[in-house]
Design a protein around this motif. Structure first.
Motif, PDB file in Angstrom:
ATOM      1  N   GLN A 199      -0.867  -3.059  -8.815  1.00 11.45           N
ATOM      2  CA  GLN A 199      -0.779  -2.820  -7.376  1.00 11.45           C
ATOM      3  C   GLN A 199      -2.099  -3.181  -6.704  1.00 11.45           C
ATOM      4  O   GLN A 199      -2.121  -3.811  -5.642  1.00 11.45           O
ATOM      5  CB  GLN A 199      -0.436  -1.352  -7.095  1.00 11.45           C
ATOM      6  CG  GLN A 199      -0.315  -1.050  -5.598  1.00 11.45           C
ATOM      7  CD  GLN A 199      -0.082   0.417  -5.319  1.00 11.45           C
ATOM      8  OE1 GLN A 199      -0.149   1.238  -6.229  1.00 11.45           O
ATOM      9  NE2 GLN A 199       0.177   0.750  -4.077  1.00 11.45           N
ATOM     10  N   ARG A 200      -3.185  -2.802  -7.324  1.00  7.77           N
ATOM     11  CA  ARG A 200      -4.502  -3.099  -6.742  1.00  7.77           C
ATOM     12  C   ARG A 200      -4.717  -4.605  -6.636  1.00  7.77           C
ATOM     13  O   ARG A 200      -5.216  -5.105  -5.627  1.00  7.77           O
ATOM     14  CB  ARG A 200      -5.585  -2.451  -7.601  1.00  7.77           C
ATOM     15  CG  ARG A 200      -6.969  -2.512  -6.969  1.00  7.77           C
ATOM     16  CD  ARG A 200      -7.933  -1.583  -7.676  1.00  7.77           C
ATOM     17  NE  ARG A 200      -8.141  -1.960  -9.061  1.00  7.77           N
ATOM     18  CZ  ARG A 200      -7.769  -1.226 -10.098  1.00  7.77           C
ATOM     19  NH1 ARG A 200      -7.143  -0.087  -9.907  1.00  7.77           N
ATOM     20  NH2 ARG A 200      -8.011  -1.625 -11.329  1.00  7.77           N
ATOM     21  N   GLN A 201      -4.339  -5.355  -7.673  1.00  6.77           N
ATOM     22  CA  GLN A 201      -4.504  -6.799  -7.642  1.00  6.77           C
ATOM     23  C   GLN A 201      -3.602  -7.425  -6.581  1.00  6.77           C
ATOM     24  O   GLN A 201      -4.000  -8.356  -5.879  1.00  6.77           O
ATOM     25  CB  GLN A 201      -4.204  -7.398  -9.012  1.00  6.77           C
ATOM     26  CG  GLN A 201      -4.475  -8.890  -9.095  1.00  6.77           C
ATOM     27  CD  GLN A 201      -5.905  -9.247  -8.748  1.00  6.77           C
ATOM     28  OE1 GLN A 201      -6.844  -8.630  -9.260  1.00  6.77           O
ATOM     29  NE2 GLN A 201      -6.095 -10.206  -7.859  1.00  6.77           N
ATOM     30  N   THR A 238     -13.749  -2.101  -2.644  1.00 14.89           N
ATOM     31  CA  THR A 238     -14.154  -2.813  -3.859  1.00 14.89           C
ATOM     32  C   THR A 238     -15.617  -3.188  -3.799  1.00 14.89           C
ATOM     33  O   THR A 238     -16.363  -3.033  -4.768  1.00 14.89           O
ATOM     34  CB  THR A 238     -13.297  -4.079  -4.050  1.00 14.89           C
ATOM     35  OG1 THR A 238     -11.935  -3.694  -4.226  1.00 14.89           O
ATOM     36  CG2 THR A 238     -13.763  -4.881  -5.252  1.00 14.89           C
ATOM     37  N   LEU A 293      -8.536  -3.237   0.613  1.00 19.33           N
ATOM     38  CA  LEU A 293      -9.344  -2.863  -0.541  1.00 19.33           C
ATOM     39  C   LEU A 293     -10.667  -3.610  -0.603  1.00 19.33           C
ATOM     40  O   LEU A 293     -11.558  -3.218  -1.351  1.00 19.33           O
ATOM     41  CB  LEU A 293      -8.573  -3.130  -1.840  1.00 19.33           C
ATOM     42  CG  LEU A 293      -7.539  -2.101  -2.274  1.00 19.33           C
ATOM     43  CD1 LEU A 293      -6.942  -2.529  -3.615  1.00 19.33           C
ATOM     44  CD2 LEU A 293      -8.154  -0.725  -2.400  1.00 19.33           C
ATOM     45  N   GLU A 343       0.821  -1.204   0.000  1.00 15.38           N
ATOM     46  CA  GLU A 343       0.000   0.000   0.000  1.00 15.38           C
ATOM     47  C   GLU A 343       0.856   1.257   0.000  1.00 15.38           C
ATOM     48  O   GLU A 343       0.539   2.257  -0.663  1.00 15.38           O
ATOM     49  CB  GLU A 343      -0.919  -0.014   1.224  1.00 15.38           C
ATOM     50  CG  GLU A 343      -2.039   0.997   1.190  1.00 15.38           C
ATOM     51  CD  GLU A 343      -2.987   0.780   2.342  1.00 15.38           C
ATOM     52  OE1 GLU A 343      -4.197   0.792   2.112  1.00 15.38           O
ATOM     53  OE2 GLU A 343      -2.517   0.592   3.492  1.00 15.38           O
ATOM     54  N   GLU A 369     -13.266  -7.607  -9.657  1.00 18.92           N
ATOM     55  CA  GLU A 369     -13.527  -6.202  -9.911  1.00 18.92           C
ATOM     56  C   GLU A 369     -14.435  -6.026 -11.118  1.00 18.92           C
ATOM     57  O   GLU A 369     -14.846  -4.910 -11.442  1.00 18.92           O
ATOM     58  CB  GLU A 369     -12.210  -5.442 -10.102  1.00 18.92           C
ATOM     59  CG  GLU A 369     -11.381  -5.390  -8.837  1.00 18.92           C
ATOM     60  CD  GLU A 369     -10.385  -4.256  -8.838  1.00 18.92           C
ATOM     61  OE1 GLU A 369     -10.461  -3.377  -9.713  1.00 18.92           O
ATOM     62  OE2 GLU A 369      -9.521  -4.245  -7.954  1.00 18.92           O
ATOM     63  N   ARG A 378      -5.261  -6.910  -3.260  1.00 18.40           N
ATOM     64  CA  ARG A 378      -6.406  -7.799  -3.081  1.00 18.40           C
ATOM     65  C   ARG A 378      -5.931  -9.227  -2.783  1.00 18.40           C
ATOM     66  O   ARG A 378      -6.525  -9.934  -1.973  1.00 18.40           O
ATOM     67  CB  ARG A 378      -7.290  -7.768  -4.327  1.00 18.40           C
ATOM     68  CG  ARG A 378      -8.070  -6.466  -4.457  1.00 18.40           C
ATOM     69  CD  ARG A 378      -8.613  -6.256  -5.855  1.00 18.40           C
ATOM     70  NE  ARG A 378      -9.337  -7.407  -6.365  1.00 18.40           N
ATOM     71  CZ  ARG A 378     -10.548  -7.767  -5.970  1.00 18.40           C
ATOM     72  NH1 ARG A 378     -11.172  -7.065  -5.035  1.00 18.40           N
ATOM     73  NH2 ARG A 378     -11.145  -8.811  -6.502  1.00 18.40           N
TER      74      ARG A 378
END
Length: 389
Positions: free
Chosen positions: A203-205, A370, A366, A178, A333, A208
């Motif tokens: 980065q988001r994946q 999400t 997240l 993060e 997502e 998660r």
């Protein structure tokens, strides 16, 4: 499908791969017409080559996850109805926002610099446009010559939420990702090495994935979950399944979804080792094996299916006649995939009174954001399709 001469004949069904040159048909009906929402996809271009008097598209989610997907299906059904320019159509109907091409922060069209990453915009690095919805939700479908919306089945009850605190090691990995898009994990030799995520979507994946369980690296440097990895979500899953059984007074079947194929494998192996009659359903499982897995579940040789969301989103019926419980270890997502996966259970034949779905959410990750974003997307999509509930 018949040659250009026209006479009465039985209805034939062809796959999209069929050679369509020099064909004329009386009517074309496209099931799951969201498959042609992309203007330049092979399926879309193929359908345009077939001449016909009548065209019909069927789908519960015909424009997919984004209003921009409404153009191609409508343009196919009624050639010439819409502006020949897709972008002119967007200007007329779509709500568009501008974003920085580097960090995707919202910007104004006349900004010279991004306020978040301070990128200076140039002719080659200018803000990009993103369709966020319809200007007036529901207005476009009202303008169409013929549009039917049938909702024979009510909307599913909202998911119950079980919130868990991830393990200290998970939290450390998560906060590293993060803060700087880098985290340190131990490889197969026990040496700490970094995982780098240099793009926002990557980065988001990673974030998660880190919320599911403690990460490690295999001998080839690939991220994986060890079979004995610590996971607060798996601890909570056992409690959720036990509660299903306690409330029903008997063993309750359930389908368990995650957007991570790797974590689906670990979850299935852990459940099998613990004595749960569990089968694994992912994209690696062939059609014949899937039929066998489905039979095991329906004929009571298995109590649980652990599935990757994308692999169990279309083409499966019958699970709902023996199962009314769904658990989400994580959501995709892609709101469309979540909805289609849920519809494998929430469909005609399910015990509506017994139905329940549970989201297992990792606190301060997240997961929560999400879920809220997906709820907003579903509400917006239903409004754009002319639905108010």
């Amino acid at each position: 499908m018949r040659q250009a001469h026209r006479r009465s004949a039985p209805v034939d069904v062809y796959n999209i791969e069929t050679d369509t040159s020099n064909y004329f048909v009386d009517s074309i009906l496209v099931h799951n017409c969201h498959a042609i929402q992309s203007r330049n996809a092979l399926a879309t271009r193929t359908m345009r080559t077939i001449a016909s008097d009548r065209r019909i598209g069927l789908s519960g989610t015909w424009h997919g996850n984004n209003f921009s997907g409404a153009y191609a299906p409508v343009d196919w059904v009624w050639p010439g109805l819409l502006s020949p320019s897709y972008y002119s159509w967007l200007d007329e109907w779509a709500e568009v926002k501008m974003q920085c091409p580097k960090c995707f922060a919202d910007v104004e069209s006349d900004d010279e610099q991004c306020g978040r990453c301070y990128l200076t915009f140039t002719r080659k690095k200018r803000p990009i446009s993103s369709v966020v919805g319809e200007k007036n939700p529901g207005a476009f479908v009202k303008s169409l010559p013929c549009y039917f919306r049938a909702e024979p089945f009510p909307q599913p009850p909202p998911a119950l939420e079980v919130v868990v605190d991830i393990t200290p090691d998970q939290r450390a990995q998560y906060e590293d990702l993060e803060a700087q898009a880098v985290t340190w994990v131990r490889d197969h030799d026990g040496i700490e090495v970094p995982i780098v995520a240099d793009l926002p979507i990557v980065q988001r994946q990673r974030l998660r994935t880190a919320a599911l369980g403690e990460l490690a690296l295999d001998g080839e440097g690939e991220i994986f979950f060890a079979d004995d990895c610590k996971s607060a979500k798996l601890v909570a899953l056992r409690g959720v399944l036990d509660e299903f059984d306690r409330a029903a007074g008997r063993k309750e079947k359930a389908v368990i979804f995650t957007d991570s194929k790797r974590f689906a494998r670990v979850t299935a192996r852990r459940m099998q080792a613990a004595g749960y009659r569990t089968v694994l359903w992912t994209g690696d499982v062939g059609e014949t094996a899937r039929e066998r897995l489905k039979a095991d579940f329906v004929e009571d040789r298995a109590d649980y299916i652990v599935a990757s969301i994308a692999s169990l989103s279309e083409g499966v019926d019958g699970l709902q006649r023996v199962c009314s419980k769904v658990v989400w270890l994580s959501r995709s997502e892609n709101a469309l995939l979540n909805q289609q996966s849920l519809r494998r259970i929430w469909r005609i034949g399910v015990d509506q009174a017994a139905f329940a779905q549970v989201d297992i959410i990792a606190r301060r990750t997240l997961d929560d954001g999400t879920l809220r974003r997906l709820e907003a997307t579903q509400t917006r999509n239903r409004a754009q399709m002319g639905l108010t509930a």
